[in-house]
Design a protein around this motif. Sequence first.
Motif, PDB file in Angstrom:
ATOM      1  N   VAL A   1       1.922  -7.354   4.204  1.00 11.11           N
ATOM      2  CA  VAL A   1       0.930  -7.911   5.118  1.00 11.11           C
ATOM      3  C   VAL A   1      -0.188  -6.912   5.383  1.00 11.11           C
ATOM      4  O   VAL A   1      -1.371  -7.215   5.215  1.00 11.11           O
ATOM      5  CB  VAL A   1       1.574  -8.344   6.447  1.00 11.11           C
ATOM      6  N   GLN A   2       0.169  -5.706   5.787  1.00 14.22           N
ATOM      7  CA  GLN A   2      -0.829  -4.737   6.209  1.00 14.22           C
ATOM      8  C   GLN A   2      -1.211  -3.838   5.040  1.00 14.22           C
ATOM      9  O   GLN A   2      -0.459  -2.947   4.648  1.00 14.22           O
ATOM     10  CB  GLN A   2      -0.298  -3.932   7.393  1.00 14.22           C
ATOM     11  N   MET A   3      -2.415  -4.097   4.498  1.00 15.99           N
ATOM     12  CA  MET A   3      -2.931  -3.303   3.383  1.00 15.99           C
ATOM     13  C   MET A   3      -4.407  -2.989   3.624  1.00 15.99           C
ATOM     14  O   MET A   3      -5.060  -3.671   4.417  1.00 15.99           O
ATOM     15  CB  MET A   3      -2.779  -4.078   2.059  1.00 15.99           C
TER      16      MET A   3
ATOM     17  N   GLY B   1       3.114  -5.909 -12.759  1.00 13.05           N
ATOM     18  CA  GLY B   1       1.990  -5.177 -12.219  1.00 13.05           C
ATOM     19  C   GLY B   1       2.209  -4.788 -10.773  1.00 13.05           C
ATOM     20  O   GLY B   1       3.143  -5.259 -10.118  1.00 13.05           O
ATOM     21  N   GLU B   2       1.346  -3.885 -10.278  1.00 10.37           N
ATOM     22  CA  GLU B   2       1.397  -3.439  -8.890  1.00 10.37           C
ATOM     23  C   GLU B   2      -0.018  -3.400  -8.327  1.00 10.37           C
ATOM     24  O   GLU B   2      -0.982  -3.209  -9.066  1.00 10.37           O
ATOM     25  CB  GLU B   2       2.023  -2.038  -8.786  1.00 10.37           C
ATOM     26  N   ALA B   3      -0.110  -3.580  -7.008  1.00 13.97           N
ATOM     27  CA  ALA B   3      -1.399  -3.493  -6.328  1.00 13.97           C
ATOM     28  C   ALA B   3      -1.198  -2.798  -4.991  1.00 13.97           C
ATOM     29  O   ALA B   3      -0.177  -2.984  -4.336  1.00 13.97           O
ATOM     30  CB  ALA B   3      -1.994  -4.891  -6.117  1.00 13.97           C
ATOM     31  N   GLY B   4      -2.189  -1.992  -4.591  1.00 12.82           N
ATOM     32  CA  GLY B   4      -2.069  -1.236  -3.358  1.00 12.82           C
ATOM     33  C   GLY B   4      -3.000  -1.685  -2.249  1.00 12.82           C
ATOM     34  O   GLY B   4      -3.008  -1.114  -1.168  1.00 12.82           O
ATOM     35  N   ASP B   5      -3.803  -2.746  -2.513  1.00 12.69           N
ATOM     36  CA  ASP B   5      -4.685  -3.284  -1.480  1.00 12.69           C
ATOM     37  C   ASP B   5      -4.937  -4.757  -1.762  1.00 12.69           C
ATOM     38  O   ASP B   5      -4.593  -5.270  -2.830  1.00 12.69           O
ATOM     39  CB  ASP B   5      -6.002  -2.504  -1.421  1.00 12.69           C
ATOM     40  N   GLY B   6      -5.556  -5.441  -0.789  1.00 18.58           N
ATOM     41  CA  GLY B   6      -5.735  -6.880  -0.903  1.00 18.58           C
ATOM     42  C   GLY B   6      -6.590  -7.302  -2.080  1.00 18.58           C
ATOM     43  O   GLY B   6      -6.259  -8.255  -2.797  1.00 18.58           O
ATOM     44  N   ALA B   7      -7.707  -6.605  -2.287  1.00 17.70           N
ATOM     45  CA  ALA B   7      -8.611  -6.970  -3.370  1.00 17.70           C
ATOM     46  C   ALA B   7      -7.922  -6.834  -4.724  1.00 17.70           C
ATOM     47  O   ALA B   7      -8.042  -7.701  -5.609  1.00 17.70           O
ATOM     48  CB  ALA B   7      -9.870  -6.101  -3.322  1.00 17.70           C
ATOM     49  N   SER B   8      -7.189  -5.737  -4.893  1.00 21.71           N
ATOM     50  CA  SER B   8      -6.466  -5.515  -6.145  1.00 21.71           C
ATOM     51  C   SER B   8      -5.371  -6.556  -6.331  1.00 21.71           C
ATOM     52  O   SER B   8      -5.111  -7.007  -7.452  1.00 21.71           O
ATOM     53  CB  SER B   8      -5.868  -4.104  -6.152  1.00 21.71           C
ATOM     54  N   ALA B   9      -4.734  -6.961  -5.229  1.00 23.61           N
ATOM     55  CA  ALA B   9      -3.686  -7.977  -5.307  1.00 23.61           C
ATOM     56  C   ALA B   9      -4.236  -9.287  -5.860  1.00 23.61           C
ATOM     57  O   ALA B   9      -3.637  -9.914  -6.743  1.00 23.61           O
ATOM     58  CB  ALA B   9      -3.075  -8.198  -3.926  1.00 23.61           C
ATOM     59  N   VAL B  10      -5.390  -9.696  -5.347  1.00 21.78           N
ATOM     60  CA  VAL B  10      -6.011 -10.942  -5.823  1.00 21.78           C
ATOM     61  C   VAL B  10      -6.428 -10.809  -7.281  1.00 21.78           C
ATOM     62  O   VAL B  10      -6.167 -11.698  -8.101  1.00 21.78           O
ATOM     63  CB  VAL B  10      -7.237 -11.297  -4.952  1.00 21.78           C
TER      64      VAL B  10
ATOM     65  N   ILE C   1      -2.449 -11.555   4.297  1.00 22.76           N
ATOM     66  CA  ILE C   1      -2.657 -12.962   4.644  1.00 22.76           C
ATOM     67  C   ILE C   1      -3.904 -13.491   3.951  1.00 22.76           C
ATOM     68  O   ILE C   1      -3.899 -14.564   3.346  1.00 22.76           O
ATOM     69  CB  ILE C   1      -2.766 -13.134   6.173  1.00 22.76           C
ATOM     70  N   GLU C   2      -4.994 -12.715   4.038  1.00 26.13           N
ATOM     71  CA  GLU C   2      -6.225 -13.103   3.355  1.00 26.13           C
ATOM     72  C   GLU C   2      -6.011 -13.130   1.843  1.00 26.13           C
ATOM     73  O   GLU C   2      -6.493 -14.037   1.153  1.00 26.13           O
ATOM     74  CB  GLU C   2      -7.359 -12.131   3.715  1.00 26.13           C
ATOM     75  N   ALA C   3      -5.282 -12.150   1.327  1.00 23.22           N
ATOM     76  CA  ALA C   3      -4.997 -12.121  -0.109  1.00 23.22           C
ATOM     77  C   ALA C   3      -4.198 -13.355  -0.522  1.00 23.22           C
ATOM     78  O   ALA C   3      -4.459 -13.962  -1.564  1.00 23.22           O
ATOM     79  CB  ALA C   3      -4.231 -10.847  -0.466  1.00 23.22           C
TER      80      ALA C   3
ATOM     81  N   ASP D   1       0.807  -1.215   0.000  1.00 25.56           N
ATOM     82  CA  ASP D   1       0.000   0.000   0.000  1.00 25.56           C
ATOM     83  C   ASP D   1       0.841   1.266   0.000  1.00 25.56           C
ATOM     84  O   ASP D   1       0.307   2.361  -0.184  1.00 25.56           O
ATOM     85  CB  ASP D   1      -0.977   0.009   1.184  1.00 25.56           C
ATOM     86  N   GLN D   2       2.146   1.148   0.195  1.00 27.12           N
ATOM     87  CA  GLN D   2       3.021   2.313   0.189  1.00 27.12           C
ATOM     88  C   GLN D   2       3.675   2.471  -1.189  1.00 27.12           C
ATOM     89  O   GLN D   2       4.441   1.614  -1.623  1.00 27.12           O
ATOM     90  CB  GLN D   2       4.097   2.171   1.262  1.00 27.12           C
ATOM     91  N   GLU D   3       3.344   3.581  -1.838  1.00 26.82           N
ATOM     92  CA  GLU D   3       3.855   3.795  -3.194  1.00 26.82           C
ATOM     93  C   GLU D   3       5.385   3.821  -3.222  1.00 26.82           C
ATOM     94  O   GLU D   3       6.012   3.281  -4.142  1.00 26.82           O
ATOM     95  CB  GLU D   3       3.309   5.109  -3.761  1.00 26.82           C
ATOM     96  N   LEU D   4       5.987   4.431  -2.200  1.00 30.61           N
ATOM     97  CA  LEU D   4       7.449   4.518  -2.154  1.00 30.61           C
ATOM     98  C   LEU D   4       8.068   3.127  -2.093  1.00 30.61           C
ATOM     99  O   LEU D   4       9.097   2.855  -2.728  1.00 30.61           O
ATOM    100  CB  LEU D   4       7.884   5.350  -0.941  1.00 30.61           C
ATOM    101  N   MET D   5       7.444   2.229  -1.340  1.00 32.33           N
ATOM    102  CA  MET D   5       7.934   0.861  -1.244  1.00 32.33           C
ATOM    103  C   MET D   5       7.806   0.154  -2.589  1.00 32.33           C
ATOM    104  O   MET D   5       8.715  -0.568  -3.020  1.00 32.33           O
ATOM    105  CB  MET D   5       7.149   0.098  -0.173  1.00 32.33           C
ATOM    106  N   ARG D   6       6.699   0.362  -3.269  1.00 26.09           N
ATOM    107  CA  ARG D   6       6.504  -0.263  -4.587  1.00 26.09           C
ATOM    108  C   ARG D   6       7.541   0.241  -5.576  1.00 26.09           C
ATOM    109  O   ARG D   6       8.092  -0.530  -6.376  1.00 26.09           O
ATOM    110  CB  ARG D   6       5.093   0.015  -5.117  1.00 26.09           C
TER     111      ARG D   6
END
Length: 221
Positions: free
Chosen positions: A60-62, A36-45, A68-70, A14-19
């Motif tokens: 982990v924390q998004m 690709g990139e994703a900033g939250d769990g739903a987008s990751a899946v 974990i759920e993703a 979720d942190q753009e700088l980290m991505r």
Amino acid sequence: MTESAPAGVLICDDQELMRVGLRMVVDSQPDLTVVGEAGDGASAVEKAVALRPDVILMDVQMPGFDGIEATARIGAALPDARILIVTTFDLDEYAYAALRAGASGFLVKDAPAEQMLVAIRGVLRGDAMVSPSVTRRLLERFVIGAEPVDRGRLDALTERERDVLGLLAKGLSNAEIASQLYLGESTVKTHVGRVLAKLELRDRVHAVVFAYESGLIRPGS
């Protein structure tokens, strides 16, 4: 001779700088590329299913549901998915939960670029031997009180295969296991492959998890 295409990497954080930082590390390598990139769990899946990357770097924390759920949802949709959890601390309790959810290993966020690349390539090879000593400490800390797995599955293993699994769970490499059991390294590799097949485990990290949760190895042993 045609060169193989670079392995695709999906970055979920979720942190753009980290991505941005992870993208720079990955894209600097000729055998890897960010798909690709994703900033939250739903987008990751969603992106994992659509892009089918070779490896996924998962925070982990998004927002929404967490990494974990993703991880669990991606694993259900793509059983062969290779997921590396990116954690803040090397003994983060979330990392243990992620391993149980199907991740193939984990990285700490401040790990050097070289270590990240070693971990990514390890997962791509399928051995997923990422920081075995840290994985072992993580399991020793969090396996107490966890729901036990079916010990009966151990009955499928020969005595030698149990020996190999026990040493693997203690963080030993194939060469170290070979030396301790007076076997050839190729023989140990064969035993590891049979252990994974018989226990229906995807990689070495999940073999370590199983060894602890089945009681074959006790925390602190």
